[in-house]
Design a protein around this motif. Sequence first.
Motif, PDB file in Angstrom:
ATOM      1  N   ALA A   5       0.861  -1.164   0.004  1.00  0.00           N
ATOM      2  CA  ALA A   5      -0.004  -0.039  -0.094  1.00  0.00           C
ATOM      3  C   ALA A   5       0.849   1.206  -0.158  1.00  0.00           C
ATOM      4  CB  ALA A   5      -0.910  -0.012   1.247  1.00  0.00           C
ATOM      5  N   ALA A   6       2.063   1.042   0.603  1.00  0.00           N
ATOM      6  CA  ALA A   6       2.799   2.278   0.388  1.00  0.00           C
ATOM      7  C   ALA A   6       3.392   2.681  -0.728  1.00  0.00           C
ATOM      8  CB  ALA A   6       4.092   2.047   1.491  1.00  0.00           C
ATOM      9  N   GLU A   7       3.476   1.730  -1.713  1.00  0.00           N
ATOM     10  CA  GLU A   7       3.937   1.994  -3.210  1.00  0.00           C
ATOM     11  C   GLU A   7       2.864   1.272  -3.955  1.00  0.00           C
ATOM     12  OE1 GLU A   7       7.991   1.396  -4.062  1.00  0.00           O
ATOM     13  OE2 GLU A   7       8.449   1.345  -1.903  1.00  0.00           O
ATOM     14  N   LEU A   8       1.738   1.802  -4.142  1.00  0.00           N
ATOM     15  CA  LEU A   8       0.570   1.423  -4.859  1.00  0.00           C
ATOM     16  C   LEU A   8       0.958   0.774  -6.178  1.00  0.00           C
ATOM     17  CD1 LEU A   8      -2.231   3.695  -3.729  1.00  0.00           C
ATOM     18  CD2 LEU A   8      -2.019   1.212  -3.131  1.00  0.00           C
ATOM     19  N   THR A   9       0.959  -0.376  -6.558  1.00  0.00           N
ATOM     20  CA  THR A   9       1.156  -1.044  -8.220  1.00  0.00           C
ATOM     21  C   THR A   9       0.096  -1.733  -8.307  1.00  0.00           C
ATOM     22  OG1 THR A   9       3.532  -0.646  -7.659  1.00  0.00           O
ATOM     23  CG2 THR A   9       2.932  -2.088  -9.413  1.00  0.00           C
ATOM     24  N   SER A  10      -0.580  -1.725  -9.683  1.00  0.00           N
ATOM     25  CA  SER A  10      -1.616  -2.519  -9.867  1.00  0.00           C
ATOM     26  C   SER A  10      -0.809  -3.677 -10.938  1.00  0.00           C
ATOM     27  CB  SER A  10      -2.744  -2.003 -10.756  1.00  0.00           C
ATOM     28  OG  SER A  10      -2.110  -1.231 -11.888  1.00  0.00           O
ATOM     29  N   VAL A  11      -1.137  -4.859 -10.904  1.00  0.00           N
ATOM     30  CA  VAL A  11      -0.726  -6.105 -11.737  1.00  0.00           C
ATOM     31  C   VAL A  11      -1.912  -6.660 -12.470  1.00  0.00           C
ATOM     32  CG1 VAL A  11       0.427  -7.966 -11.749  1.00  0.00           C
ATOM     33  CG2 VAL A  11       1.036  -6.384 -10.216  1.00  0.00           C
ATOM     34  N   THR A  12      -1.985  -6.760 -13.848  1.00  0.00           N
ATOM     35  CA  THR A  12      -3.047  -7.448 -14.553  1.00  0.00           C
ATOM     36  C   THR A  12      -2.290  -8.829 -15.042  1.00  0.00           C
ATOM     37  OG1 THR A  12      -3.748  -5.356 -15.394  1.00  0.00           O
ATOM     38  CG2 THR A  12      -4.517  -7.102 -16.566  1.00  0.00           C
ATOM     39  N   ILE A  13      -3.182  -9.750 -15.010  1.00  0.00           N
ATOM     40  CA  ILE A  13      -2.411 -10.946 -15.124  1.00  0.00           C
ATOM     41  C   ILE A  13      -3.631 -11.794 -16.113  1.00  0.00           C
ATOM     42  CG2 ILE A  13      -1.908 -13.265 -13.963  1.00  0.00           C
ATOM     43  CD1 ILE A  13      -2.202 -11.692 -11.342  1.00  0.00           C
ATOM     44  N   PRO A  14      -2.900 -12.184 -17.324  1.00  0.00           N
ATOM     45  CA  PRO A  14      -3.667 -12.622 -18.324  1.00  0.00           C
ATOM     46  C   PRO A  14      -4.030 -14.159 -18.131  1.00  0.00           C
ATOM     47  CG  PRO A  14      -1.461 -12.561 -19.235  1.00  0.00           C
ATOM     48  CD  PRO A  14      -1.489 -11.934 -17.566  1.00  0.00           C
ATOM     49  N   PRO A  15      -5.015 -14.762 -18.754  1.00  0.00           N
ATOM     50  CA  PRO A  15      -5.374 -16.120 -18.714  1.00  0.00           C
ATOM     51  C   PRO A  15      -3.966 -16.909 -18.789  1.00  0.00           C
ATOM     52  CG  PRO A  15      -6.999 -14.909 -20.018  1.00  0.00           C
ATOM     53  CD  PRO A  15      -5.924 -14.157 -20.080  1.00  0.00           C
ATOM     54  N   GLY A  16      -3.883 -17.882 -18.210  1.00  0.00           N
ATOM     55  CA  GLY A  16      -2.789 -18.887 -18.433  1.00  0.00           C
ATOM     56  C   GLY A  16      -1.539 -18.692 -17.481  1.00  0.00           C
ATOM     57  N   VAL A  17      -1.685 -17.696 -16.840  1.00  0.00           N
ATOM     58  CA  VAL A  17      -0.558 -17.135 -15.976  1.00  0.00           C
ATOM     59  C   VAL A  17      -1.139 -17.620 -14.631  1.00  0.00           C
ATOM     60  CG1 VAL A  17       0.894 -15.453 -14.870  1.00  0.00           C
ATOM     61  CG2 VAL A  17       0.438 -15.317 -17.685  1.00  0.00           C
ATOM     62  N   ALA A  18      -0.222 -18.529 -14.104  1.00  0.00           N
ATOM     63  CA  ALA A  18      -0.782 -18.813 -12.503  1.00  0.00           C
ATOM     64  C   ALA A  18      -0.201 -17.888 -11.457  1.00  0.00           C
ATOM     65  CB  ALA A  18       0.149 -20.165 -12.213  1.00  0.00           C
ATOM     66  N   HIS A  19      -0.919 -17.666 -10.441  1.00  0.00           N
ATOM     67  CA  HIS A  19      -0.460 -16.599  -9.443  1.00  0.00           C
ATOM     68  C   HIS A  19      -0.841 -17.010  -7.960  1.00  0.00           C
ATOM     69  CE1 HIS A  19      -4.421 -15.944 -11.263  1.00  0.00           C
ATOM     70  NE2 HIS A  19      -4.965 -15.377 -10.165  1.00  0.00           N
ATOM     71  N   GLY A  20      -0.082 -16.566  -7.136  1.00  0.00           N
ATOM     72  CA  GLY A  20      -0.284 -16.848  -5.685  1.00  0.00           C
ATOM     73  C   GLY A  20       0.079 -15.602  -4.961  1.00  0.00           C
ATOM     74  N   LEU A  21      -0.210 -15.514  -3.672  1.00  0.00           N
ATOM     75  CA  LEU A  21       0.240 -14.407  -2.822  1.00  0.00           C
ATOM     76  C   LEU A  21       0.752 -14.935  -1.592  1.00  0.00           C
ATOM     77  CD1 LEU A  21      -1.883 -13.111  -0.425  1.00  0.00           C
ATOM     78  CD2 LEU A  21      -3.068 -12.379  -2.724  1.00  0.00           C
ATOM     79  N   TYR A  22       1.620 -14.164  -0.949  1.00  0.00           N
ATOM     80  CA  TYR A  22       2.037 -14.204   0.496  1.00  0.00           C
ATOM     81  C   TYR A  22       1.816 -13.054   1.293  1.00  0.00           C
ATOM     82  CZ  TYR A  22       4.672 -15.069   4.702  1.00  0.00           C
ATOM     83  OH  TYR A  22       5.158 -14.795   6.251  1.00  0.00           O
ATOM     84  N   ALA A  23       1.081 -12.844   2.393  1.00  0.00           N
ATOM     85  CA  ALA A  23       1.095 -11.529   2.975  1.00  0.00           C
ATOM     86  C   ALA A  23       2.121 -11.534   4.210  1.00  0.00           C
ATOM     87  CB  ALA A  23      -0.456 -11.754   3.555  1.00  0.00           C
ATOM     88  N   TYR A  24       2.938 -10.668   3.964  1.00  0.00           N
ATOM     89  CA  TYR A  24       3.897 -10.390   5.133  1.00  0.00           C
ATOM     90  C   TYR A  24       3.229  -9.678   6.428  1.00  0.00           C
ATOM     91  CZ  TYR A  24       7.284 -10.257   1.361  1.00  0.00           C
ATOM     92  OH  TYR A  24       8.312 -10.730   0.351  1.00  0.00           O
ATOM     93  N   GLU A  25       2.084  -9.232   6.164  1.00  0.00           N
ATOM     94  CA  GLU A  25       1.491  -8.430   7.371  1.00  0.00           C
ATOM     95  C   GLU A  25      -0.084  -8.499   6.692  1.00  0.00           C
ATOM     96  OE1 GLU A  25       2.040  -3.620   6.131  1.00  0.00           O
ATOM     97  OE2 GLU A  25       4.019  -4.986   6.601  1.00  0.00           O
ATOM     98  N   ASP A  26      -0.905  -8.270   7.849  1.00  0.00           N
ATOM     99  CA  ASP A  26      -2.404  -8.123   7.480  1.00  0.00           C
ATOM    100  C   ASP A  26      -2.595  -7.276   6.295  1.00  0.00           C
ATOM    101  OD1 ASP A  26      -2.877  -9.804   9.842  1.00  0.00           O
ATOM    102  OD2 ASP A  26      -3.790  -8.162  10.898  1.00  0.00           O
ATOM    103  N   SER A  27      -3.264  -7.781   5.209  1.00  0.00           N
ATOM    104  CA  SER A  27      -3.249  -7.040   3.954  1.00  0.00           C
ATOM    105  C   SER A  27      -4.787  -6.766   3.350  1.00  0.00           C
ATOM    106  CB  SER A  27      -2.447  -7.574   3.062  1.00  0.00           C
ATOM    107  OG  SER A  27      -1.115  -7.730   3.383  1.00  0.00           O
ATOM    108  N   VAL A  28      -5.077  -5.899   2.555  1.00  0.00           N
ATOM    109  CA  VAL A  28      -6.238  -6.147   1.920  1.00  0.00           C
ATOM    110  C   VAL A  28      -5.806  -5.541   0.399  1.00  0.00           C
ATOM    111  CG1 VAL A  28      -8.363  -4.636   1.271  1.00  0.00           C
ATOM    112  CG2 VAL A  28      -7.470  -5.008   3.824  1.00  0.00           C
ATOM    113  N   THR A  29      -6.313  -6.785  -0.427  1.00  0.00           N
ATOM    114  CA  THR A  29      -6.187  -6.535  -2.045  1.00  0.00           C
ATOM    115  C   THR A  29      -7.262  -6.539  -2.717  1.00  0.00           C
ATOM    116  OG1 THR A  29      -4.022  -8.272  -1.537  1.00  0.00           O
ATOM    117  CG2 THR A  29      -4.885  -7.795  -3.875  1.00  0.00           C
TER     118      THR A  29
END
Length: 186
Positions: free
Chosen positions: A104-128
């Motif tokens: 949130a400190a450096e707001l960046t959006s990421v657009t992911i096309p079909p066929g690209v797998a994705h996962g996330l790890y939260a370092y701290e409590d987060s809202v996406t």
Amino acid sequence: MDAGETSRGVGVGRIVGVSVQPRVMHRDDRGNVCELFVGDDDAEFEPRQWHALTSRAGTLRGMHLHVKHWDYKIVVAGREALVLKDLRRASPSEGEAMRLELSAAELTSVTIPPGVAHGLYAYEDSVTLVGSSAIYDPDDEFEFGWNDPELGVSWPAVPTRVSPRDRNAQSLRALIQQIEPWQPLG
């Protein structure tokens, strides 16, 4: 900006079709305002549905894949690692994997096309905020193990919270066989 050009990216290279857009936060004594989505930035992504995803510190979600729709992600509170793997046959970046650091400190959006797998790890409590180019369809929801040795990029930490679905997900090789009907011919 392509994913391979961001200084916050860690991994093998860039993934074709993944768009990483820094967002500008305008601040004054009243607070902040920021454009979180601008349709002209990601012309191929047309949102049909939005979700707010909250994750507690230490949570890992993924690896997930959609073969029919695009995803759009932006962390608006907290800090997360986003891992991506290109599983599109005949893509110039087929097999590439990378990790982006989002906050949130450096707001960046990421657009992911079909066929690209994705996962996330939260370092701290987060809202996406998660946008989708289609209404949720469980038949367009695939997964493989977050800790599969063929992922090709490391997670920043060992997760403390993983759902049973993600903990028991199939191998990457099994997923590749499962999505074969959606791959281009020859």
